[in-house]
Design a protein around this motif. Structure first.
Motif, PDB file in Angstrom:
ATOM      1  N   ARG A   6       9.588  55.986  -1.462  1.00 22.40           N
ATOM      2  CA  ARG A   6       8.534  56.962  -1.757  1.00 22.40           C
ATOM      3  C   ARG A   6       8.126  56.779  -3.209  1.00 22.40           C
ATOM      4  NH1 ARG A   6       9.214  63.075   0.068  1.00 22.40           N
ATOM      5  NH2 ARG A   6       8.946  61.972   2.046  1.00 22.40           N
ATOM      6  N   HIS A  27       1.879  48.130  -1.263  1.00 22.03           N
ATOM      7  CA  HIS A  27       2.163  47.797   0.132  1.00 22.03           C
ATOM      8  C   HIS A  27       3.174  46.658   0.184  1.00 22.03           C
ATOM      9  CE1 HIS A  27       1.404  46.142   4.179  1.00 22.03           C
ATOM     10  NE2 HIS A  27       0.932  47.334   4.488  1.00 22.03           N
ATOM     11  N   SER A  38       6.822  50.464   8.431  1.00 19.11           N
ATOM     12  CA  SER A  38       5.707  51.413   8.356  1.00 19.11           C
ATOM     13  C   SER A  38       5.251  51.550   6.910  1.00 19.11           C
ATOM     14  CB  SER A  38       6.107  52.785   8.907  1.00 19.11           C
ATOM     15  OG  SER A  38       7.101  53.390   8.093  1.00 19.11           O
ATOM     16  N   PHE A  39       3.984  51.946   6.756  1.00 21.37           N
ATOM     17  CA  PHE A  39       3.438  52.200   5.428  1.00 21.37           C
ATOM     18  C   PHE A  39       2.356  53.260   5.546  1.00 21.37           C
ATOM     19  CE2 PHE A  39       0.236  51.582   2.141  1.00 21.37           C
ATOM     20  CZ  PHE A  39       1.013  51.611   0.992  1.00 21.37           C
ATOM     21  N   HIS A  40       2.402  54.233   4.647  1.00 22.79           N
ATOM     22  CA  HIS A  40       1.392  55.294   4.620  1.00 22.79           C
ATOM     23  C   HIS A  40       0.985  55.531   3.168  1.00 22.79           C
ATOM     24  CE1 HIS A  40       2.168  56.297   8.824  1.00 22.79           C
ATOM     25  NE2 HIS A  40       3.456  56.270   8.544  1.00 22.79           N
ATOM     26  N   LEU A  41      -0.312  55.663   2.953  1.00 24.16           N
ATOM     27  CA  LEU A  41      -0.842  55.966   1.630  1.00 24.16           C
ATOM     28  C   LEU A  41      -1.564  57.301   1.717  1.00 24.16           C
ATOM     29  CD1 LEU A  41      -1.137  54.729  -1.253  1.00 24.16           C
ATOM     30  CD2 LEU A  41      -3.400  53.928  -0.525  1.00 24.16           C
ATOM     31  N   ASN A  42      -1.070  58.291   0.972  1.00 23.27           N
ATOM     32  CA  ASN A  42      -1.640  59.631   0.983  1.00 23.27           C
ATOM     33  C   ASN A  42      -2.250  59.933  -0.383  1.00 23.27           C
ATOM     34  OD1 ASN A  42      -0.531  60.221   3.651  1.00 23.27           O
ATOM     35  ND2 ASN A  42       1.452  60.290   2.614  1.00 23.27           N
ATOM     36  N   HIS A  61      -5.172  48.263  -2.007  1.00 24.48           N
ATOM     37  CA  HIS A  61      -5.961  49.415  -1.557  1.00 24.48           C
ATOM     38  C   HIS A  61      -6.859  49.885  -2.708  1.00 24.48           C
ATOM     39  CE1 HIS A  61      -2.713  49.566   1.485  1.00 24.48           C
ATOM     40  NE2 HIS A  61      -3.661  50.060   2.258  1.00 24.48           N
ATOM     41  N   ALA A  76       2.720  56.640  -1.905  1.00 22.78           N
ATOM     42  CA  ALA A  76       2.951  55.585  -0.934  1.00 22.78           C
ATOM     43  C   ALA A  76       4.336  55.763  -0.323  1.00 22.78           C
ATOM     44  CB  ALA A  76       2.844  54.218  -1.594  1.00 22.78           C
ATOM     45  N   GLN A  77       4.407  55.712   1.001  1.00 26.13           N
ATOM     46  CA  GLN A  77       5.672  55.809   1.722  1.00 26.13           C
ATOM     47  C   GLN A  77       5.823  54.581   2.606  1.00 26.13           C
ATOM     48  OE1 GLN A  77       5.259  59.522   3.843  1.00 26.13           O
ATOM     49  NE2 GLN A  77       6.038  60.722   2.125  1.00 26.13           N
ATOM     50  N   ALA A  78       6.998  53.981   2.566  1.00 21.89           N
ATOM     51  CA  ALA A  78       7.217  52.769   3.360  1.00 21.89           C
ATOM     52  C   ALA A  78       8.643  52.730   3.869  1.00 21.89           C
ATOM     53  CB  ALA A  78       6.930  51.529   2.526  1.00 21.89           C
TER      54      ALA A  78
END
Length: 274
Positions: A6, A27, A38-42, A61, A76-78
């Protein structure tokens, strides 16, 4: 090893800012040594997000916040599975002759790793053509670890390599640039790597994004060396990107209108389990 990352970047402005445009390199890569689950960008406030791959293959990004805001949060969470590395077979330094023309970008000077007699400046013996390349790289990794002192307050992001050489104190970025300067002067293709480090309290540089070197070993490929911790880049190293130097892989950078002098806060948390 399974690692959960995180990474939070927060900007706080004394006055409203608008048209904030940021390049985000957070990323993790998908390669032999690691598998991205998994990867999420908030982003807060709501932003327009697009992406592209840069020259070195990094997924970048683009985060564009149009509306006026006094705070910007990029998280960013991965989840990444890392795998053990295999060791290269012995190989003489002379095997590099054939690969140099195809890897010239990782041999020539760059702004943060300028031309210089870095082997002599850092008191490193120049190897001969029959010396073993993997052994030399491992010995250099160990030498730099003992030669310099890790000190998070000694240098900044723009500290020249020559200044680090004089004072001998710095952070992972400095250790990495020093090793790059030495290797390139010796004709060994080498690139800067940014990523994360699962430390468990036993290694240095885990409080933020970490940096290490990848050197090219013909017949094997690119192998990571972490001179800050005197280790190979193994299961506890999570790679995001590589380039010539820090400028090619900086995690978040951007521009904005208004806002005044903003304040930046960064928090990195890496959790791991076997």
């Amino acid at each position: 090893m399974r690692c959960e990352i995180r990474h939070t970047t927060e900007y706080h402005y004394p006055k409203p800012a608008w048209d904030s445009f940021n390049e985000v390199r957070l990323h993790p890569v998908q390669e032999v040594r690691q598998t991205l689950r998994s990867f999420h960008l908030n982003v807060t406030p709501e932003a327009e997000i697009t992406s592209h791959k840069d020259y070195f293959g990094t997924l970048v990004h683009h985060v564009h916040v149009h509306e006026a805001h006094t705070e910007l949060r990029i998280e960013a969470q991965a989840i990444v599975d890392t795998h053990a590395v295999t060791l290269p077979l012995p190989a003489p330094m002379s095997v590099l002759e054939d690969v140099r023309p195809r890897n010239i970008e990782f041999l020539v000077p760059s702004p943060r790793v300028p031309a210089g007699d870095w082997p002599e400046i850092f008191e490193v013996r120049r190897p001969g053509p029959k010396d073993d390349l993997p052994s030399f790289l491992s010995d250099l990794n160990t030498f730099l670890y003992h030669r310099f002192t890790y000190d998070a307050k000694a240098t900044g992001v723009n500290t020249p390599l020559a200044e680090f050489a004089r004072h001998g104190r710095g952070v992972c970025q400095d250790f990495t640039h020093a090793m790059l300067g030495i290797l390139r002067q010796l004709g060994i293709p080498a690139r800067y790597v940014s990523g994360y480090l699962y430390s468990g309290g036993e290694m240095r540089g885990a409080e933020a994004t970490h940096a290490w070197v990848e050197a090219l070993i013909p017949g094997y490929g690119w192998l990571g060396y972490d001179p800050t911790n005197n280790r190979l880049a193994g299961e506890k190293h999570i790679k995001i990107a590589h380039g010539r130097e820090y400028s090619d892989v900086s995690p978040v950078r951007g521009t904005y209108y208004g806002g005044g002098q903003g304040k930046l806060d960064v928090a990195v948390h890496v959790y791991g389990e076997q």
